[in-house]
Design a protein around this motif. Structure first.
Motif, PDB file in Angstrom:
ATOM      1  N   TYR A 130      25.941  90.619-120.378  1.00 14.90           N
ATOM      2  CA  TYR A 130      25.600  89.400-121.106  1.00 14.90           C
ATOM      3  C   TYR A 130      26.717  89.018-122.082  1.00 14.90           C
ATOM      4  CZ  TYR A 130      23.273  86.363-124.515  1.00 14.90           C
ATOM      5  OH  TYR A 130      22.953  85.327-125.358  1.00 14.90           O
ATOM      6  N   SER A 131      27.445  90.009-122.579  1.00 15.50           N
ATOM      7  CA  SER A 131      28.451  89.773-123.617  1.00 15.50           C
ATOM      8  C   SER A 131      29.799  89.338-123.067  1.00 15.50           C
ATOM      9  CB  SER A 131      28.657  91.050-124.447  1.00 15.50           C
ATOM     10  OG  SER A 131      27.437  91.509-124.981  1.00 15.50           O
ATOM     11  N   LEU A 132      30.047  89.583-121.792  1.00 15.67           N
ATOM     12  CA  LEU A 132      31.377  89.306-121.235  1.00 15.67           C
ATOM     13  C   LEU A 132      31.480  87.877-120.727  1.00 15.67           C
ATOM     14  CD1 LEU A 132      31.948  92.585-119.192  1.00 15.67           C
ATOM     15  CD2 LEU A 132      32.948  91.982-121.406  1.00 15.67           C
ATOM     16  N   PRO A 133      32.596  87.205-120.987  1.00 16.44           N
ATOM     17  CA  PRO A 133      32.814  85.854-120.450  1.00 16.44           C
ATOM     18  C   PRO A 133      32.838  85.880-118.927  1.00 16.44           C
ATOM     19  CG  PRO A 133      34.415  86.389-122.169  1.00 16.44           C
ATOM     20  CD  PRO A 133      33.713  87.675-121.822  1.00 16.44           C
ATOM     21  N   ASP A 134      32.448  84.760-118.342  1.00 17.63           N
ATOM     22  CA  ASP A 134      32.434  84.677-116.881  1.00 17.63           C
ATOM     23  C   ASP A 134      33.137  83.404-116.424  1.00 17.63           C
ATOM     24  OD1 ASP A 134      31.937  85.282-114.255  1.00 17.63           O
ATOM     25  OD2 ASP A 134      29.915  84.456-114.258  1.00 17.63           O
ATOM     26  N   GLY A 135      34.295  83.171-117.022  1.00 19.25           N
ATOM     27  CA  GLY A 135      35.070  82.006-116.614  1.00 19.25           C
ATOM     28  C   GLY A 135      34.682  80.726-117.318  1.00 19.25           C
ATOM     29  N   GLU A 136      33.748  80.784-118.271  1.00 17.20           N
ATOM     30  CA  GLU A 136      33.369  79.584-118.999  1.00 17.20           C
ATOM     31  C   GLU A 136      34.542  79.089-119.852  1.00 17.20           C
ATOM     32  OE1 GLU A 136      29.593  82.186-118.931  1.00 17.20           O
ATOM     33  OE2 GLU A 136      31.756  82.440-119.184  1.00 17.20           O
ATOM     34  N   PRO A 137      34.734  77.766-119.947  1.00 14.44           N
ATOM     35  CA  PRO A 137      35.840  77.245-120.757  1.00 14.44           C
ATOM     36  C   PRO A 137      35.651  77.503-122.253  1.00 14.44           C
ATOM     37  CG  PRO A 137      34.437  75.456-119.964  1.00 14.44           C
ATOM     38  CD  PRO A 137      33.998  76.698-119.256  1.00 14.44           C
ATOM     39  N   LYS A 138      34.389  77.627-122.680  1.00 11.36           N
ATOM     40  CA  LYS A 138      34.096  77.873-124.082  1.00 11.36           C
ATOM     41  C   LYS A 138      33.123  79.039-124.206  1.00 11.36           C
ATOM     42  CE  LYS A 138      32.507  75.583-128.296  1.00 11.36           C
ATOM     43  NZ  LYS A 138      31.960  74.317-128.872  1.00 11.36           N
ATOM     44  N   LEU A 139      33.409  79.955-125.125  1.00  9.69           N
ATOM     45  CA  LEU A 139      32.537  81.112-125.303  1.00  9.69           C
ATOM     46  C   LEU A 139      31.225  80.684-125.935  1.00  9.69           C
ATOM     47  CD1 LEU A 139      35.033  83.814-126.643  1.00  9.69           C
ATOM     48  CD2 LEU A 139      34.199  83.502-124.317  1.00  9.69           C
ATOM     49  N   ARG A 140      30.125  81.130-125.373  1.00  9.81           N
ATOM     50  CA  ARG A 140      28.811  80.853-125.950  1.00  9.81           C
ATOM     51  C   ARG A 140      28.481  81.922-126.978  1.00  9.81           C
ATOM     52  NH1 ARG A 140      26.179  84.889-123.647  1.00  9.81           N
ATOM     53  NH2 ARG A 140      26.573  85.398-121.460  1.00  9.81           N
ATOM     54  N   PRO A 141      27.498  81.665-127.875  1.00 12.62           N
ATOM     55  CA  PRO A 141      27.077  82.692-128.836  1.00 12.62           C
ATOM     56  C   PRO A 141      26.644  83.966-128.123  1.00 12.62           C
ATOM     57  CG  PRO A 141      26.157  80.556-129.417  1.00 12.62           C
ATOM     58  CD  PRO A 141      26.806  80.382-128.078  1.00 12.62           C
ATOM     59  N   GLY A 142      27.057  85.090-128.661  1.00  8.42           N
ATOM     60  CA  GLY A 142      26.728  86.374-128.043  1.00  8.42           C
ATOM     61  C   GLY A 142      27.838  86.935-127.198  1.00  8.42           C
ATOM     62  N   MET A 143      28.787  86.083-126.824  1.00 14.72           N
ATOM     63  CA  MET A 143      29.931  86.573-126.056  1.00 14.72           C
ATOM     64  C   MET A 143      30.963  87.188-126.999  1.00 14.72           C
ATOM     65  SD  MET A 143      30.899  83.952-122.985  1.00 14.72           S
ATOM     66  CE  MET A 143      29.880  83.820-121.518  1.00 14.72           C
ATOM     67  N   ILE A 144      31.683  88.149-126.499  1.00 11.51           N
ATOM     68  CA  ILE A 144      32.713  88.789-127.301  1.00 11.51           C
ATOM     69  C   ILE A 144      34.068  88.149-127.001  1.00 11.51           C
ATOM     70  CG2 ILE A 144      31.599  91.015-127.654  1.00 11.51           C
ATOM     71  CD1 ILE A 144      33.046  92.088-125.232  1.00 11.51           C
ATOM     72  N   ALA A 145      34.822  87.900-128.065  1.00 10.00           N
ATOM     73  CA  ALA A 145      36.177  87.388-127.926  1.00 10.00           C
ATOM     74  C   ALA A 145      37.117  88.568-128.075  1.00 10.00           C
ATOM     75  CB  ALA A 145      36.454  86.331-128.986  1.00 10.00           C
ATOM     76  N   ALA A 146      37.528  89.150-126.965  1.00  9.37           N
ATOM     77  CA  ALA A 146      38.353  90.350-127.015  1.00  9.37           C
ATOM     78  C   ALA A 146      39.013  90.593-125.665  1.00  9.37           C
ATOM     79  CB  ALA A 146      37.511  91.566-127.388  1.00  9.37           C
ATOM     80  N   ARG A 147      40.066  91.384-125.709  1.00 15.42           N
ATOM     81  CA  ARG A 147      40.646  91.929-124.485  1.00 15.42           C
ATOM     82  C   ARG A 147      39.842  93.177-124.153  1.00 15.42           C
ATOM     83  NH1 ARG A 147      45.761  92.212-122.444  1.00 15.42           N
ATOM     84  NH2 ARG A 147      45.835  92.956-120.332  1.00 15.42           N
TER      85      ARG A 147
END
Length: 332
Positions: A130-147
């Motif tokens: 649930y926390s990992l981005p899946d190609g969305e152009p903008k991160l939704r709340p709950g997603m982690i911004a990280a490498r």
């Protein structure tokens, strides 16, 4: 501690030292290491997820640190999560899903390292997915911004077939998969790694840097290293700490005995004389190889200085390196 964080201030203070040590750790002449160096230099500036696969002790965490230190996120935090010791509640809190955060809260890291990702239970896998981005152009709340970098000693495809690991999580984590070679597949790098660990632990323990004998280096090159780089580092650390090679080598298996030569009859004295010449040449080549490797280790693989120590021409050293199967290019 389940989470180990390298904060911004600490990262800035020791950044240059860590980068230098990381680069030195990954210097090598073996083909697998040269290939890894090239791939890492290409992917480090990006944010693509990395999956590091290798036996225990192959340096997966060191590789993760190296990727972080040469990336554009090196000034941000490096957080290690030991997957074997987390539960759903603690993982959710670390990733910013706990109820104490606002609905629009988004936690940011520089690099997130999931150590032994296969150890996550089903609930933790669901939270991470649930926390990992899946190609969305903008991160939704709950997603982690990280490498995101993950490590494993297991074959995740087999874990997926056994329903112990979610396939969709695997594909999110496996942007680039790097296989780290065991030490037995990169023995050309042992002299350089030995020199690195000697200087590292001599500095840390504030002891004089000991010299490694020809016999010890030969033992290192002949040993199978089931514990990989970690085992080599422990042995070298013991040598530095104890100040005696014999004591430091006590954890290594004894050298295999030299097989006894078959007895020769009176009729094959000529063949025996010929085989003795062959054995003498082989022993001479082995001794020459050991001397060259020792000189290269002492000079940190500076070939021109090594040639001076060996009292041969630089061109002769390059020729001999090619003879014994080591690269002769200064670029390495």
């Amino acid at each position: 501690m389940r989470f180990e964080t390298q904060g911004n201030s600490a990262a800035m203070m020791g950044q240059e030292s860590r980068i230098a040590q990381s680069r030195e750790f990954f210097v090598g002449v073996s083909s697998p290491v040269l290939t890894l160096q090239k791939i890492i230099s290409e992917i480090a500036p990006t944010s693509i997820p990395v999956l590091l696969v290798g036996e225990s002790g192959t340096g997966k965490e060191m590789f993760a640190h190296y990727i972080h230190e040469i990336s554009q996120r090196r000034a941000e935090s490096f957080v290690k999560i030991a997957c074997a010791s987390v539960n759903a509640e603690s993982l959710a809190a670390e990733l910013g899903h706990a109820s104490v955060y606002h609905d629009d809260f988004q936690k940011s890291f520089g690099t997130l390292l999931f150590d032994e990702i296969s150890e996550l239970d089903a609930a933790c896998q669901r939270i991470l997915l649930y926390s990992l981005p899946d190609g969305e152009p903008k991160l939704r709340p709950g997603m982690i911004a990280a490498r995101v970098i993950s490590t494993t000693t297991k074959k995740l495809d087999e874990e997926i077939k056994s329903d112990r690991f979610r396939s969709e999580l695997y594909y999110r984590l496996n942007g680039v998969c790097l296989r780290l070679p065991p030490l037995r597949e990169r023995k050309e790098d042992i002299p350089m790694l030995t020199e690195f660990f000697l200087r590292k632990h001599a500095a840390q323990l504030r002891r004089p840097r000991p010299l490694v004998s020809e016999r010890t280096l030969r033992m290192f090159l002949n040993h199978s290293w089931p514990g990989n780089i970690r085992e080599l580092e422990n042995v070298v650390k013991n040598i530095v700490a104890l100040g005696e090679e014999e004591l430091g080598l006590s954890s290594l298996a004894v050298e295999p005995p030299v097989p006894a030569a078959p007895r020769a009859s009176a009729n094959d004295s000529h063949d025996h004389a010929r085989s003795l010449k062959v054995a003498a040449k082989a022993a001479s080549r082995e001794a020459e190889r050991d001397l060259i490797l020792q000189a290269l280790a002492r000079t940190r693989w500076n070939r021109k200085r090594a040639a001076q120590e060996l009292q041969i021409s630089y061109k002769s050293l390059l020729y001999k390196l090619k003879q014994i199967g080591l690269p002769d290019s200064e670029a390495n």
